[in-house]
Design a protein around this motif. Structure first.
Motif, PDB file in Angstrom:
ATOM      1  N   SER A 129       0.789  -1.243  -0.028  1.00  0.00           N
ATOM      2  CA  SER A 129      -0.010   0.034  -0.099  1.00  0.00           C
ATOM      3  C   SER A 129       0.780   1.218  -0.058  1.00  0.00           C
ATOM      4  CB  SER A 129      -0.809   0.132   1.230  1.00  0.00           C
ATOM      5  OG  SER A 129      -0.117   0.097   2.492  1.00  0.00           O
ATOM      6  N   GLY A 130       0.247   2.184  -0.396  1.00  0.00           N
ATOM      7  CA  GLY A 130       1.103   3.543  -0.175  1.00  0.00           C
ATOM      8  C   GLY A 130       1.600   4.111  -1.757  1.00  0.00           C
ATOM      9  N   ARG A 131       1.625   3.097  -2.587  1.00  0.00           N
ATOM     10  CA  ARG A 131       2.278   3.296  -3.921  1.00  0.00           C
ATOM     11  C   ARG A 131       1.942   2.026  -4.730  1.00  0.00           C
ATOM     12  NH1 ARG A 131       7.306   4.949  -5.813  1.00  0.00           N
ATOM     13  NH2 ARG A 131       6.597   4.088  -7.711  1.00  0.00           N
ATOM     14  N   SER A 132       1.776   2.001  -6.043  1.00  0.00           N
ATOM     15  CA  SER A 132       1.686   1.142  -6.949  1.00  0.00           C
ATOM     16  C   SER A 132       2.940   0.475  -7.160  1.00  0.00           C
ATOM     17  CB  SER A 132       1.416   1.599  -8.311  1.00  0.00           C
ATOM     18  OG  SER A 132       1.341   0.472  -9.112  1.00  0.00           O
ATOM     19  N   PHE A 133       2.935  -0.924  -7.269  1.00  0.00           N
ATOM     20  CA  PHE A 133       4.256  -1.735  -7.479  1.00  0.00           C
ATOM     21  C   PHE A 133       4.286  -2.433  -8.772  1.00  0.00           C
ATOM     22  CE2 PHE A 133       6.675  -1.712  -3.422  1.00  0.00           C
ATOM     23  CZ  PHE A 133       5.824  -1.024  -2.481  1.00  0.00           C
ATOM     24  N   GLY A 134       3.419  -1.806  -9.467  1.00  0.00           N
ATOM     25  CA  GLY A 134       3.255  -2.369 -10.973  1.00  0.00           C
ATOM     26  C   GLY A 134       4.719  -2.543 -11.410  1.00  0.00           C
ATOM     27  N   ASN A 135       5.566  -1.564 -11.415  1.00  0.00           N
ATOM     28  CA  ASN A 135       6.780  -1.704 -12.095  1.00  0.00           C
ATOM     29  C   ASN A 135       8.038  -1.920 -11.276  1.00  0.00           C
ATOM     30  OD1 ASN A 135       6.753   0.754 -10.722  1.00  0.00           O
ATOM     31  ND2 ASN A 135       7.520   1.916 -12.153  1.00  0.00           N
ATOM     32  N   TYR A 136       7.731  -2.634 -10.136  1.00  0.00           N
ATOM     33  CA  TYR A 136       8.818  -3.300  -9.262  1.00  0.00           C
ATOM     34  C   TYR A 136       8.777  -4.638  -9.421  1.00  0.00           C
ATOM     35  CZ  TYR A 136       9.187   1.044  -6.384  1.00  0.00           C
ATOM     36  OH  TYR A 136       9.532   2.147  -5.850  1.00  0.00           O
ATOM     37  N   TYR A 137      10.057  -5.238  -9.096  1.00  0.00           N
ATOM     38  CA  TYR A 137      10.090  -6.654  -8.876  1.00  0.00           C
ATOM     39  C   TYR A 137       9.789  -6.840  -7.481  1.00  0.00           C
ATOM     40  CZ  TYR A 137      14.779  -5.481  -8.055  1.00  0.00           C
ATOM     41  OH  TYR A 137      16.158  -4.981  -7.497  1.00  0.00           O
ATOM     42  N   MET A 138       9.187  -8.080  -7.379  1.00  0.00           N
ATOM     43  CA  MET A 138       8.873  -8.232  -5.916  1.00  0.00           C
ATOM     44  C   MET A 138       9.755  -9.541  -5.584  1.00  0.00           C
ATOM     45  SD  MET A 138       7.006  -5.698  -5.015  1.00  0.00           S
ATOM     46  CE  MET A 138       6.323  -6.391  -3.486  1.00  0.00           C
ATOM     47  N   GLY A 139      10.048  -9.702  -4.156  1.00  0.00           N
ATOM     48  CA  GLY A 139      10.872 -10.869  -3.756  1.00  0.00           C
ATOM     49  C   GLY A 139      10.334 -11.229  -2.426  1.00  0.00           C
ATOM     50  N   TRP A 140      10.704 -12.595  -1.951  1.00  0.00           N
ATOM     51  CA  TRP A 140      10.477 -13.084  -0.648  1.00  0.00           C
ATOM     52  C   TRP A 140      12.029 -13.676  -0.319  1.00  0.00           C
ATOM     53  CZ3 TRP A 140       6.302 -13.158   2.187  1.00  0.00           C
ATOM     54  CH2 TRP A 140       5.199 -12.855   1.573  1.00  0.00           C
ATOM     55  N   PHE A 141      12.191 -13.249   0.973  1.00  0.00           N
ATOM     56  CA  PHE A 141      13.540 -13.534   1.542  1.00  0.00           C
ATOM     57  C   PHE A 141      13.071 -14.483   2.916  1.00  0.00           C
ATOM     58  CE2 PHE A 141      16.946 -11.331  -0.666  1.00  0.00           C
ATOM     59  CZ  PHE A 141      16.335 -10.694  -1.602  1.00  0.00           C
ATOM     60  N   THR A 168      11.915 -23.456   8.358  1.00  0.00           N
ATOM     61  CA  THR A 168      11.572 -22.541   9.269  1.00  0.00           C
ATOM     62  C   THR A 168      12.177 -21.379   9.382  1.00  0.00           C
ATOM     63  OG1 THR A 168      10.731 -24.508  10.867  1.00  0.00           O
ATOM     64  CG2 THR A 168      11.414 -22.470  12.002  1.00  0.00           C
ATOM     65  N   ALA A 169      11.691 -20.143   9.196  1.00  0.00           N
ATOM     66  CA  ALA A 169      12.332 -19.066   9.266  1.00  0.00           C
ATOM     67  C   ALA A 169      11.344 -17.829   9.285  1.00  0.00           C
ATOM     68  CB  ALA A 169      13.393 -18.855   7.905  1.00  0.00           C
ATOM     69  N   VAL A 170      11.727 -16.565   9.397  1.00  0.00           N
ATOM     70  CA  VAL A 170      10.733 -15.484   9.359  1.00  0.00           C
ATOM     71  C   VAL A 170      11.033 -15.087   7.812  1.00  0.00           C
ATOM     72  CG1 VAL A 170      10.416 -13.028   9.873  1.00  0.00           C
ATOM     73  CG2 VAL A 170      11.176 -14.791  11.525  1.00  0.00           C
ATOM     74  N   TYR A 171       9.834 -15.073   6.988  1.00  0.00           N
ATOM     75  CA  TYR A 171       9.670 -14.629   5.702  1.00  0.00           C
ATOM     76  C   TYR A 171       9.264 -13.143   5.560  1.00  0.00           C
ATOM     77  CZ  TYR A 171      10.390 -19.642   4.373  1.00  0.00           C
ATOM     78  OH  TYR A 171      10.759 -21.085   4.313  1.00  0.00           O
ATOM     79  N   TYR A 172      10.374 -12.735   4.595  1.00  0.00           N
ATOM     80  CA  TYR A 172       9.975 -11.224   4.226  1.00  0.00           C
ATOM     81  C   TYR A 172       9.561 -11.065   2.923  1.00  0.00           C
ATOM     82  CZ  TYR A 172      12.581 -10.430   8.816  1.00  0.00           C
ATOM     83  OH  TYR A 172      12.770 -10.554  10.003  1.00  0.00           O
ATOM     84  N   CYS A 173       8.623 -10.071   2.748  1.00  0.00           N
ATOM     85  CA  CYS A 173       8.381  -9.551   1.460  1.00  0.00           C
ATOM     86  C   CYS A 173       9.068  -8.206   0.933  1.00  0.00           C
ATOM     87  CB  CYS A 173       6.794  -9.415   1.187  1.00  0.00           C
ATOM     88  SG  CYS A 173       6.104  -8.447  -0.280  1.00  0.00           S
ATOM     89  N   ALA A 174       9.724  -7.930  -0.293  1.00  0.00           N
ATOM     90  CA  ALA A 174      10.327  -6.939  -0.501  1.00  0.00           C
ATOM     91  C   ALA A 174      10.058  -6.458  -1.777  1.00  0.00           C
ATOM     92  CB  ALA A 174      11.731  -7.141  -0.294  1.00  0.00           C
ATOM     93  N   GLY A 175      10.272  -5.180  -2.167  1.00  0.00           N
ATOM     94  CA  GLY A 175       9.966  -4.586  -3.406  1.00  0.00           C
ATOM     95  C   GLY A 175      11.275  -3.754  -4.143  1.00  0.00           C
ATOM     96  N   GLY A 176      11.513  -4.102  -5.013  1.00  0.00           N
ATOM     97  CA  GLY A 176      12.903  -3.252  -5.741  1.00  0.00           C
ATOM     98  C   GLY A 176      12.648  -3.000  -7.205  1.00  0.00           C
ATOM     99  N   ARG A 177      13.550  -2.114  -7.682  1.00  0.00           N
ATOM    100  CA  ARG A 177      13.335  -1.881  -9.352  1.00  0.00           C
ATOM    101  C   ARG A 177      14.798  -1.987  -9.928  1.00  0.00           C
ATOM    102  NH1 ARG A 177      10.840   4.187  -9.086  1.00  0.00           N
ATOM    103  NH2 ARG A 177      12.306   4.513  -7.277  1.00  0.00           N
ATOM    104  N   TYR A 178      15.852  -1.575  -9.002  1.00  0.00           N
ATOM    105  CA  TYR A 178      16.893  -2.008  -9.770  1.00  0.00           C
ATOM    106  C   TYR A 178      18.046  -2.853  -9.103  1.00  0.00           C
ATOM    107  CZ  TYR A 178      15.132   2.772 -10.758  1.00  0.00           C
ATOM    108  OH  TYR A 178      14.413   3.743 -11.325  1.00  0.00           O
ATOM    109  N   TYR A 219      11.880  -1.554  -0.396  1.00  0.00           N
ATOM    110  CA  TYR A 219      10.691  -1.459   0.632  1.00  0.00           C
ATOM    111  C   TYR A 219      10.844  -2.924   1.149  1.00  0.00           C
ATOM    112  CZ  TYR A 219       9.338   2.755  -1.597  1.00  0.00           C
ATOM    113  OH  TYR A 219       9.205   4.008  -2.007  1.00  0.00           O
ATOM    114  N   TRP A 220      10.584  -3.305   2.525  1.00  0.00           N
ATOM    115  CA  TRP A 220      10.676  -4.269   3.181  1.00  0.00           C
ATOM    116  C   TRP A 220       9.198  -4.706   3.927  1.00  0.00           C
ATOM    117  CZ3 TRP A 220      13.780  -8.507   2.425  1.00  0.00           C
ATOM    118  CH2 TRP A 220      15.007  -8.274   1.868  1.00  0.00           C
TER     119      TRP A 220
END
Length: 121
Positions: free
Chosen positions: A25-37, A89-99, A110-111
């Motif tokens: 939320s707060g912005r569109s992530f349509g042009n971001y790649y998204m990852g899980w760590f 077993t771990a804490v899973y994080y979502c993240a967004g980036g562009r470059y 963003y995390w």
């Protein structure tokens, strides 16, 4: 304010499945790649999977057991996890980036706060 909020974690037995969700939320992530760590106790944060804005997927060693997907209209990224084992077993994080490389945590702008996944033997 940009936020990534993960949900869907929990306790599951080995061999089971979970689906993690990340809502942005707060912005569109349509042009971001998204990852899980993920980060297990005493270990460094590690790349799990990523998906580009166009839907190209990349996986670490979880390939074949985990599937990442996204819905740009809903600003949502999912991680379907199956055949889970205690090593997941771990804490899973979502993240967004562009470059930069989507496999590199430092590339992300963003995390989320993370969601705990615990797999019992």
């Amino acid at each position: 304010q940009v936020q990534l909020v993960e949900s869907g974690g929990g306790l599951v037995q080995a061999g089971g499945s979970l689906r993690l969700s990340c809502v942005a939320s707060g912005r569109s992530f349509g042009n971001y790649y998204m990852g899980w760590f993920r980060q297990a106790p005493g270990k460094e944060r590690e790349f799990v999977a990523s998906i580009s804005w166009s839907g190209n997927e990349d996986y670490a060693s979880v390939r074949g057991r985990f599937t990442i997907s996204r819905d740009n209209a809903k600003n949502t990224v999912l991680l379907q996890m199956s055949s889970l084992n205690p090593e997941d077993t771990a804490v899973y994080y979502c993240a967004g980036g562009r470059y930069g490389s989507a496999r590199y945590a430092g590339s992300y702008e963003y995390w989320g706060q993370g969601t705990q996944v615990t797999v019992s033997p």
